[in-house]
Design a protein around this motif. Sequence first.
Motif, short mmCIF file in Angstrom:
data_model
loop_
_atom_site.label_atom_id
_atom_site.label_comp_id
_atom_site.label_asym_id
_atom_site.label_seq_id
_atom_site.Cartn_x
_atom_site.Cartn_y
_atom_site.Cartn_z
N ASN A 5 1.34 -1.39 0.32
CA ASN A 5 0.06 -0.66 0.28
C ASN A 5 1.15 1.80 0.32
OD1 ASN A 5 -2.62 1.68 0.74
ND2 ASN A 5 -1.96 1.46 2.35
N GLU B 38 -3.39 0.60 -4.49
CA GLU B 38 -4.70 1.44 -4.64
C GLU B 38 -5.77 1.21 -3.95
OE1 GLU B 38 -2.44 1.03 -7.96
OE2 GLU B 38 -3.83 -0.42 -6.62
N ASP C 84 -6.98 -1.91 -3.32
CA ASP C 84 -7.97 -3.39 -3.50
C ASP C 84 -6.56 -4.66 -3.08
OD1 ASP C 84 -9.76 -2.24 -4.24
OD2 ASP C 84 -8.96 -1.80 -6.80
N ALA D 189 -0.32 -1.95 -13.38
CA ALA D 189 -1.58 -2.20 -11.85
C ALA D 189 -2.28 -2.91 -12.79
CB ALA D 189 -1.60 -1.10 -11.81
N TYR E 83 -5.69 -3.07 -12.60
CA TYR E 83 -7.29 -1.80 -13.54
C TYR E 83 -6.52 -1.90 -14.49
CZ TYR E 83 -4.35 2.66 -12.04
OH TYR E 83 -3.63 3.68 -13.19
#
Length: 379
Positions: free
Chosen positions: A57, A166, A168, A257, A259
């Motif tokens: 994180n 992010e 998640d 990433a 996403y």
Amino acid sequence: MKYTIISLLLLACQSLSAQYILTKEANVPQLGDRLRPLQVELPKDAYDEELHLWDFNRMQSLEKNSRQRYMMTGDSVRHHTARIEDGQRAYYDVKGDSLLLTGHENRLTKMMYDEPELFLHFPMQLGDSVEGYFHGRGTYCNRIALHSYGRYHTKITEAGSMVLPEGDTLRHVLLIHTERITGEQYYPDIHHDSLSIFTTDSIMSHLQADSTLTISCIDRWYAAGYRYPVLERRQEYIKDSTEDSTEQTSDITLYNAPYLQKELEDEYNATLRDILANNPMGNGEDYNDSNHDNESIIDNVTVTVSGKTVTISFDLTADTTVRALVCNVLGVVYRQEIQTGHTGEHCQMQIYCSGLSAGNYVLHLQVNGKTKFSSPCNL
């Protein structure tokens, strides 16, 4: 369908341990894919061994992107998949269940391997490893002949979850560690095609005799539902035996990433992500019902594979009709057989799978439309 979920969970995720399996369908690079991984700096002590958790994180962006794209190179006789990244090219080939590293190229060096490196073998899961030797011939500055050789060891060392910047959390993550030791020899007055091909013994003797070696340590974090590593850390060192010293020359970490990986045209992994979204722990009710039914009608199941023939033996605890299915991991049925039996009967079924390509499949036994037994099946 119910057996679709079971297929993917059997071959991609393993219940509470949060492990999954790397497969050719999910993890071989696809031609045309384009990625822009971000260079980052990882936080120290990010891995909690007790929780099997990487907390990234707080990873720091270095505000610099790399560019990666996968394309076909060569001709109809000899061609490779090339990963082009910031002026560097790495060449790959798929043979059977193996992804091979067959060469590399940059502005100064062009190298093709006579003995390629086994980059990944499929399927692979926690604890699996591959190792061996590689050898190649090429040119430096387009005129000096060059021998490159070495040994490698790749192992899946950890499985767990990952917290992303992010916010998640990915729950099915494998860490693959590769160590590669490389030696090189230069020949200014010889054409590279005339260089001899080193045997394994020659590679070993050169590595022992060389005063300078390059050591590469690569960590790749793969997550279920994503084709490419979410994170890849590459560290390189120069080992000088004459001075008994080791100096780090580079340390780069790339963040692909999730996403952004979702934007790739990848139907297989998109389907897997949808299934995991509905069953995030990989040990959902459907799996438990199908394999641990307290009123099982099928008992003492054994499965054997000989060539392209799957033989299933089992006992029946009730009068019933059993349907045997051979499917791919997405649940597409390729072969099926039906047999009716009676209480206490020992049954045997055979499914002939000639014409199917070699690879990983899933066998299901169904009664009244419900899957009572499932097992991976390698043809």
